[in-house]
Design a protein around this motif. Structure first.
Motif, mmCIF file in Angstrom:
data_model
loop_
_atom_site.group_PDB
_atom_site.id
_atom_site.type_symbol
_atom_site.label_atom_id
_atom_site.label_comp_id
_atom_site.label_asym_id
_atom_site.label_seq_id
_atom_site.Cartn_x
_atom_site.Cartn_y
_atom_site.Cartn_z
ATOM 1 N N ALA A 12 0.751 -1.213 0.034
ATOM 2 C CA ALA A 12 -0.013 0.068 -0.184
ATOM 3 C C ALA A 12 1.037 1.113 -0.100
ATOM 4 O O ALA A 12 2.046 1.120 0.696
ATOM 5 N N GLY A 13 0.629 2.386 -0.781
ATOM 6 C CA GLY A 13 1.387 3.637 -0.782
ATOM 7 C C GLY A 13 2.369 3.462 -1.615
ATOM 8 O O GLY A 13 3.356 4.386 -1.793
ATOM 9 N N SER A 14 2.517 2.468 -2.606
ATOM 10 C CA SER A 14 3.719 2.375 -3.508
ATOM 11 C C SER A 14 3.210 2.938 -5.061
ATOM 12 O O SER A 14 2.045 2.832 -5.190
ATOM 13 N N PHE A 15 4.191 3.277 -5.601
ATOM 14 C CA PHE A 15 4.305 3.811 -7.055
ATOM 15 C C PHE A 15 4.830 2.544 -7.622
ATOM 16 O O PHE A 15 6.011 2.504 -7.728
ATOM 17 N N TYR A 16 4.036 1.681 -8.348
ATOM 18 C CA TYR A 16 4.685 0.332 -8.537
ATOM 19 C C TYR A 16 4.572 0.229 -10.340
ATOM 20 O O TYR A 16 3.546 0.382 -10.682
ATOM 21 N N GLY A 17 5.924 0.051 -10.693
ATOM 22 C CA GLY A 17 5.866 -0.027 -12.126
ATOM 23 C C GLY A 17 5.806 -1.641 -12.627
ATOM 24 O O GLY A 17 6.244 -2.485 -12.113
ATOM 25 N N LEU A 18 5.367 -1.989 -13.852
ATOM 26 C CA LEU A 18 5.216 -3.337 -14.391
ATOM 27 C C LEU A 18 5.701 -3.312 -15.694
ATOM 28 O O LEU A 18 5.106 -2.634 -16.627
ATOM 29 N N VAL A 19 7.018 -3.731 -15.846
ATOM 30 C CA VAL A 19 7.525 -3.620 -17.265
ATOM 31 C C VAL A 19 7.574 -5.141 -17.840
ATOM 32 O O VAL A 19 7.913 -5.950 -17.035
ATOM 33 N N GLY A 20 7.791 -4.992 -18.988
ATOM 34 C CA GLY A 20 7.850 -6.273 -19.629
ATOM 35 C C GLY A 20 7.751 -6.049 -21.220
ATOM 36 O O GLY A 20 7.295 -5.071 -21.651
ATOM 37 N N PRO A 21 8.314 -6.832 -21.891
ATOM 38 C CA PRO A 21 8.323 -6.842 -23.392
ATOM 39 C C PRO A 21 6.702 -7.019 -24.026
ATOM 40 O O PRO A 21 5.894 -7.446 -23.285
ATOM 41 N N VAL A 72 8.477 1.716 -21.280
ATOM 42 C CA VAL A 72 9.345 3.143 -21.251
ATOM 43 C C VAL A 72 10.208 2.722 -19.710
ATOM 44 O O VAL A 72 9.506 3.272 -18.899
ATOM 45 N N MET A 73 11.470 2.005 -20.020
ATOM 46 C CA MET A 73 12.082 1.782 -18.615
ATOM 47 C C MET A 73 12.526 3.021 -18.141
ATOM 48 O O MET A 73 12.145 3.074 -16.675
ATOM 49 N N ASP A 74 13.114 4.137 -18.832
ATOM 50 C CA ASP A 74 13.711 5.222 -18.037
ATOM 51 C C ASP A 74 12.475 5.918 -17.337
ATOM 52 O O ASP A 74 12.690 6.544 -16.236
ATOM 53 N N LEU A 75 11.332 5.964 -17.771
ATOM 54 C CA LEU A 75 10.104 6.528 -17.201
ATOM 55 C C LEU A 75 9.573 5.875 -15.753
ATOM 56 O O LEU A 75 9.597 6.457 -14.697
ATOM 57 N N VAL A 76 9.682 4.443 -15.854
ATOM 58 C CA VAL A 76 9.530 3.715 -14.683
ATOM 59 C C VAL A 76 10.516 4.080 -13.612
ATOM 60 O O VAL A 76 10.320 4.076 -12.638
ATOM 61 N N GLN A 77 11.654 4.093 -14.139
ATOM 62 C CA GLN A 77 12.884 4.118 -12.996
ATOM 63 C C GLN A 77 12.844 5.635 -12.289
ATOM 64 O O GLN A 77 13.056 5.672 -11.179
ATOM 65 N N ARG A 78 12.490 6.761 -13.082
ATOM 66 C CA ARG A 78 12.182 7.864 -12.403
ATOM 67 C C ARG A 78 10.968 8.097 -11.603
ATOM 68 O O ARG A 78 11.148 8.488 -10.500
ATOM 69 N N MET A 79 9.771 7.513 -12.010
ATOM 70 C CA MET A 79 8.617 7.805 -11.549
ATOM 71 C C MET A 79 8.362 6.897 -10.321
ATOM 72 O O MET A 79 7.610 7.130 -9.460
#
Lengths: 520, 288
Positions: B66-75, B231-238
């Motif tokens: 809870a309270g996380s900003f979670y990115g889901l990345v994959g091809p 977009v990995m860069d976006l996920v890494q920053r955000m």
């Protein structure tokens, strides 16, 4: 390059068939039907070889002119029937213009309309098989005619691309095109009787048309057969010049289409107009009703059903003899309008996820759609009951007809609520012309609709029987019984349908979403 | 009472080998406890789905605190959209369980749907409604009262810079505006969890920055956001957490720093997923 374009078209055609078995079944049925019609046309044209040359010329010229007109008008109203080889898609390839033109022309032959036109045009050769000179001329003219058809439709499509890409034009033209389609029967009937009266006029019309670009090409073999070589040569020139001119214009249109991307201006509008959302109660049922009613007005696919309302009385006037048939306008309208929401979820397409994710209950979803339909279907049906009876002064029929109408409307809405919660089929996707049924989707649609209509008929048997006794037996009591039965049974079945449909919906909403996703 | 045929099967285990990712009976309990004592915003257990022969999602486990900003990345085709559809109640899983703040999505769908707002990718909207009508519709469908809906719609349109186009039909919107109006529809009921599938695709940079601000303040006030992106860069920053999905399996999951280690997220992703070609060949492309 030319061969590539043709192969691309063939591949696109086959791939569109490979997507589902139902589509294939539909295409086969459609193909058989088309083949039947074609056999008739070819047989007729060959049979003409035994008829009088004048008659043969009249028939071929008139039929051929109609064919040209069809190729010209249909792309307009159907919103560009076949855009699989849209010039816009070739913008980024450096295809030489002449090869692009030739390729697209030949590729136009691939597909059902092109193939049928080719067959029909070649069949005119059969008309002249007893006269060698005409026969050779007919062969040449058939080829010219077919290419003229294709270039004509391409030119019309290219020229109207900017017009046709405007959403409003697409919406309106899609609906308006339905009117002549629905009235096709009566129109043909009128034309047929008109023709009987005007048989002397037809050869003159054909003779006149044969000097225009529409009919010239079809008239050349006949003129040769009649021995008027001078006019034959002149008409051939007209035909050839027409094709050349059209091809040149098409080239110009295509050249400009390749460098001007299609765009349409949109006027921006501020907030503040909630439309029906401000008028319906602020709860899920009211919201669904407001949304559905908005779609009835804004979505041409629903508009196509709405257009039935003014057209139906006209149709009945033609079918029935005299004003008497109009008495049954009410029940027929009620059945058709009630049935029109039976594919509602299919029409939603994947936008249906909004209902799923907001957790709207099955009852609210079903009831909202029924409410939206009732808002106009009830007044229209009542009006269609009262006005004809008033015209015919058949007030004794009011109770049974009213009972039948109300019963059919409510029962039909209940049934539609159940059907659309359970069965989906491929319908034209949102934003497309109502004509653009996904190819071959017909078979499943027909099965669902047929069974639905049978169930519908079974459910209104009580009202039907009572109304028949009342009308045919002239018993007033049974008329009032029909009315009571229609009200009580109809409302009961409506509530039951909404409940049952709602229950199925609650259970299977994710499966419904999956089904409409696959139907695309 | 007979068993509901549509309920996903959570108690029995798929036949061995059907989903290689689903652990066999004995291992199942062992794989479970991590999440049991720390109830997250979203926890996925043994979620699996196959379409015909193709295993789209191979029994994945995932915990989103809870309270996380979670990115889901994959091809592309990794199973991101399928997983998110199953997690949000749009697609019924073959096996597995999804809990949102301890509410079972497939057991108590109505309660679960109140807790989340979603923005799916690749689906239509009711686009013959105006933008304002569409967001109002989403609010009313959720049973909210008219005044609340009206004031929130105005706020959302303002925040997403759509006020001047509020009366325009959504069908006439640009792709970016369509994403924004869909996001507004997902936010109208103030959900605790926001699931966004490719939210930044074809959104212009300024709107994207505005959306990021809205999402960050949403997370700051205790909400949870899950975004899928490639977009990995976006996920890494955000994002502060990330999971890498490929071939229907979760290859790595945790905080962004845990997952990327010393390298950048993009390098780590390529390392995990593989399939990178060495840049050789195409000699003829060299212009000098």
């Amino acid at each position: 390059m030319v061969a590539h374009l043709v192969r691309l078209k063939v591949q696109l055609l086959f791939n569109s068939l490979r997507r589902s078995t139902w589509q294939l079944v539909g295409v086969i049925i459609g193909g058989l039907y088309g083949l039947g019609v074609m056999t008739g046309v070819v047989a007729g044209l060959v049979a003409l070889s035994f008829a009088d040359v004048e008659l043969a010329r009249t028939v071929v010229v008139l039929g051929g002119s109609a064919l040209f007109l069809g190729w010209m008008v249909i792309p307009l109203v159907a919103g560009g029937v076949d855009m699989t080889l849209d010039p816009a898609r070739f913008v980024t390839f450096a295809v030489p213009m002449n090869k692009l033109l030739a390729g697209m022309m030949l590729a136009g032959l691939v597909g059902v309309p092109g193939f049928i036109t080719l067959l029909a045009a070649l069949a005119t050769v059969g008309t002249w098989w007893q006269r060698p000179v005409s026969l050779v001329a007919a062969l040449v003219c058939a080829v010219i005619a077919v290419f003229t058809c294709i270039v004509l439709s391409r030119l019309v499509t290219s020229a109207t691309t900017s017009l046709a890409s405007s959403r409003r034009f697409k919406d309106v033209s899609g609906i308006i095109a339905f009117i002549p389609l629905i009235l096709l029967g009566p129109i043909m009937g009128t034309v047929a009787t008109g023709l009987e009266n005007a048989q002397s006029f037809l050869p003159e019309l054909a003779a006149a048309l044969s000097w225009t670009p529409l009919g010239a090409v079809w008239s050349v073999p006949a003129d040769l057969a009649l021995g008027s070589y001078g006019s034959a040569a002149l008409k051939f020139l007209i035909a050839a010049a027409t094709l050349a001119l059209l091809a040149w214009l098409w080239k110009l249109a295509l050249a400009s289409a390749l460098v001007t991307p299609a765009h349409s201006a949109v006027t921006r509008k501020q907030a503040g107009d909630l439309g029906f959302f401000a008028r319906f109660p602020a709860n899920p049922t009211g919201a669904v009703a407001a949304r559905a009613l908005t779609y009835w007005i804004r979505d041409p696919r629903y508009g196509a059903s709405l257009i039935m309302v003014p057209v139906l009385p006209v149709l009945l006037l033609f079918i029935g003899d005299g004003l008497g048939a109009l008495n049954y306008l009410g029940p027929i309208t009620a059945v058709l309008l009630a049935w029109s929401i039976s594919a509602d979820v299919s029409y939603d397409n994947t936008a249906f996820w909004t209902h799923l994710t907001t957790g709207v209950s099955g009852w609210a979803d079903r009831a909202g759609r029924v409410l939206a339909c009732l808002v106009f279907a009830l007044p229209v049906s009542l009006l269609f009951v009262v006005v004809p009876l008033w015209i015919n002064a058949d007030w004794a029929l009011l109770p049974p007809i009213l009972g039948l109408t109300v019963g059919a409307l409510f029962t039909g809405l209940g049934l539609s609520s159940v059907i659309s919660a359970r069965y989906t089929y491929a319908v034209p996707p949102p934003g497309e012309s109502p004509f653009k049924t996904p190819p071959g989707s017909g078979a499943r649609t027909v099965v669902v609709q047929l069974v639905g209509w049978l169930v519908m008929a079974a459910l209104i048997i009580p009202e039907l029987v009572l109304a028949l006794i009342a009308i045919l037996g002239d018993r007033e009591l049974f008329g009032w019984l029909t009315l009571a039965c229609g009200l009580v049974l109809g409302v009961a079945l409506l509530l039951l349908g909404v409940r049952l449909g709602g229950k199925w919906y609650d259970k299977r909403a994710p499966e419904l979403l999956l089904a409409v996703t696959r139907n695309q | 009472m007979t068993q509901d045929p549509f309920a996903p099967r959570t108690d029995d285990v798929p036949e061995p080998g059907l989903y290689p990712g689903v652990p066999a009976d004995a291992d199942r309990e062992a794989a479970r406890p991590a999440a049991a004592n720390a109830p997250g915003a979203l926890s996925i257990r043994g979620l699996a789905k196959r379409f015909g022969e193709k295993i789209a999602v191979n029994g994945i486990n995932l915990d989103v605190p809870a309270g996380s900003f979670y990115g889901l990345v994959g091809p592309n085709g990794a199973g991101k959209t399928t997983s998110l559809s199953m997690a949000t109640g749009l697609l019924r899983p073959d096996y597995g369980q999804v809990l949102i703040h301890d509410v079972d999505v497939w057991g108590q769908p109505l309660e679960a749907k109140k807790l989340m707002g979603i923005l799916p990718d690749g689906v239509r909207l009711f686009d013959r409604l105006s933008g304002e009508q569409l967001v109002t519709y989403a609010g009313l469908l959720r049973g909210m009262d008219r005044n609340t809906v009206a004031s929130r719609v105005a706020d959302l349109l303002q925040a997403l810079d759509l006020t001047n186009d509020a009366g325009t039909l959504v069908v006439d919107y640009s792709a970016g505006m369509t994403k924004k109006i869909a996001l507004a529809s997902a936010l109208i009921h103030a959900p605790k969890l926001l699931v966004l599938d490719e939210p930044f695709e074809s959104v212009d940079p300024i709107s994207a920055a505005n959306i990021r601000d809205i999402l960050h303040s949403y997370v700051g006030s205790g909400g949870t956001v899950i975004v899928s992106s490639h977009v990995m860069d976006l996920v890494q920053r955000m994002c502060d957490h990330v999971a890498v999905i490929a071939g229907g399996n979760v290859l790595a999951a945790g905080t962004v720093d845990e997952v990327r280690g010393d390298s950048s997220l993009e390098d780590r992703f390529v390392e995990l997923v593989g399939g990178r070609n060495q840049t050789e060949g195409l000699e003829w492309l060299r212009t000098s």
